[in-house]
Design a protein around this motif. Structure first.
Motif, PDB file in Angstrom:
ATOM      1  N   SER A  10       0.890   3.989  -2.725  1.00  8.27           N
ATOM      2  CA  SER A  10       0.573   5.550  -2.324  1.00  8.27           C
ATOM      3  C   SER A  10       1.757   6.384  -3.100  1.00  8.27           C
ATOM      4  O   SER A  10       1.347   7.441  -3.730  1.00  8.27           O
TER       5      SER A  10
ATOM      6  N   ASP B 153       0.702  -1.202   0.092  1.00  6.62           N
ATOM      7  CA  ASP B 153      -0.121  -0.049  -0.043  1.00  6.62           C
ATOM      8  C   ASP B 153       0.636   1.299   0.146  1.00  6.62           C
ATOM      9  O   ASP B 153       0.529   2.297  -0.590  1.00  6.62           O
ATOM     10  N   GLN B 154       2.054   1.229   0.815  1.00  3.18           N
ATOM     11  CA  GLN B 154       2.761   2.287   0.741  1.00  3.18           C
ATOM     12  C   GLN B 154       3.460   2.551  -0.696  1.00  3.18           C
ATOM     13  O   GLN B 154       3.676   3.817  -1.158  1.00  3.18           O
TER      14      GLN B 154
END
Length: 264
Positions: free
Chosen positions: A131, A127-128
Motif C-alpha cells: 500500500s 499488504d501495508q
C-alpha cells in the motif's frame, strides 16, 4: 514583539523592568541600549536568541531550537516511517526529489518483490508495504516533482543473477522486476531519471533529498533529517557527484536493463 503579539508594557512586566526602560530601547533618539541581562531576558520572553536581537544572525531560533530544527531524528518504524516518507514527499511537491535507496526504490518494486522482501518483517504486514509503495507511485504519477535515483550497478547485477541480497528470489520474480523497471522508465522518463554508479569506485549511504526542504539519511533504525541550508547543499553536491560519476546515464537505463534481462 509584533509576531508574538507582545506590548511594551507586557515585555516590561515579563522582564521585571519599568516600562520606561523598554520605551527608551525603542526611542531612536535615545542612546540607551539594554544590558546583557535585559537582552537575555527579552530573548527568553520572545523565544529568540540574543544573537538575533543583536543582529548577529538572521535566524531567530535559540541555539538549542536551531539545532533541533537543523537535525531531527525519526525512528524508522516500518508503518510510521512510510507515513513520514510520504509526508516528506508531499511537502516537496513541485521540487526535485533525489534518492539513493538502500536496495531498490520501493516505489519502483513489483508486488511480488515486495512480498518476498517484507515477508520477514514482523512490525509491518506485506499488504501495508505494498500500500505504501502504491501511494508513492501515485505521487510519481502526478508528475508534480522530478525524481532522480542513483543505484549501484552491482545492485542490479545481483538482482539479475539472484546473488547476494537477492539470493533465493526466483528467476520469474527477478525477470518481472527488471521488466517493471523498463516499463516505468519508458512511462516516466525524463521526469524519472535513474543513474547507475559503480560502487567499487564511489559510495553512498541511503539518502533522499526533498528539494531545498529536507535531506534524509537512512541509518537503519533511524532517519536523520537535515533542514539547515549548508548541510542540504552538501547532500545535494554529494548526489550530483554520484550522477557525474555514473557508469550508466539515465537515458541509457532502459537499454542496460534489456542487457540484464538477457542474462537471466
Amino acid at each position: 514583539m509584533a509576531l508574538k503579539g507582545a506590548s511594551q508594557s507586557g515585555l516590561a512586566r515579563a522582564t521585571g523592568v519599568n516600562r520606561s526602560t523598554i520605551s527608551q530601547i525603542f526611542d531612536e533618539n535615545a542612546a540607551r541600549l539594554p544590558g546583557s541581562q535585559l537582552t537575555a531576558d527579552c530573548a527568553a520572553v520572545l523565544g529568540v536568541s540574543t544573537d538575533y536581537l543583536l543582529g548577529l544572525t538572521d535566524r531567530p531560533e535559540r541555539p538549542g531550537d536551531a539545532i533541533e530544527a537543523a537535525v531531527q531524528m525519526t525512528e524508522a518504524d516500518r508503518t510510521s516511517a512510510d507515513e513520514q516518507l510520504l509526508d516528506w514527499f508531499r511537502e516537496a511537491s513541485g521540487y526535485k526529489v533525489r534518492h539513493v535507496p538502500a536496495t531498490l526504490p520501493d516505489m519502483l518494486k513489483t508486488e511480488a518483490m515486495m512480498r518476498w522482501e517484507y515477508a520477514s518483517f514482523l512490525s509491518k504486514t506485506t499488504d501495508q508495504a505494498i500500500s505504501a509503495m502504491r501511494e508513492r507511485l501515485d505521487v510519481l504519477r502526478t508528475r508534480s516533482s522530478d525524481h532522480e535515483i542513483a543505484i549501484s550497478v552491482q545492485e542490479l547485477d545481483s538482482l539479475a543473477t539472484g546473488e547476494g541480497y537477492y539470493r533465493g528470489l526466483t528467476k520469474a520474480v527477478r525477470r518481472e522486476q527488471l521488466s517493471h523497471f523498463m516499463a516505468l522508465h519508458d512511462e516516466f522518463y525524463p521526469s524519472l531519471r535513474v543513474f547507475l554508479y559503480d560502487s567499487r569506485r564511489v559510495f553512498s549511504a541511503p539518502i533522499t533529498i526533498y528539494g531545498p526542504l529536507v535531506g534524509v539519511i537512512y541509518v537503519g533504525r533511524l532517519y536523520l533529517a537535515f533542514r539547515e541550508s549548508s548541510r542540504l547543499r552538501s547532500l545535494i553536491e554529494h548526489f550530483d557527484w554520484l550522477v557525474r560519476e555514473a557508469e550508466v546515464d539515465a537515458r541509457d537505463f532502459g537499454s542496460h536493463l534489456a542487457r540484464l534481462m538477457d542474462r537471466i
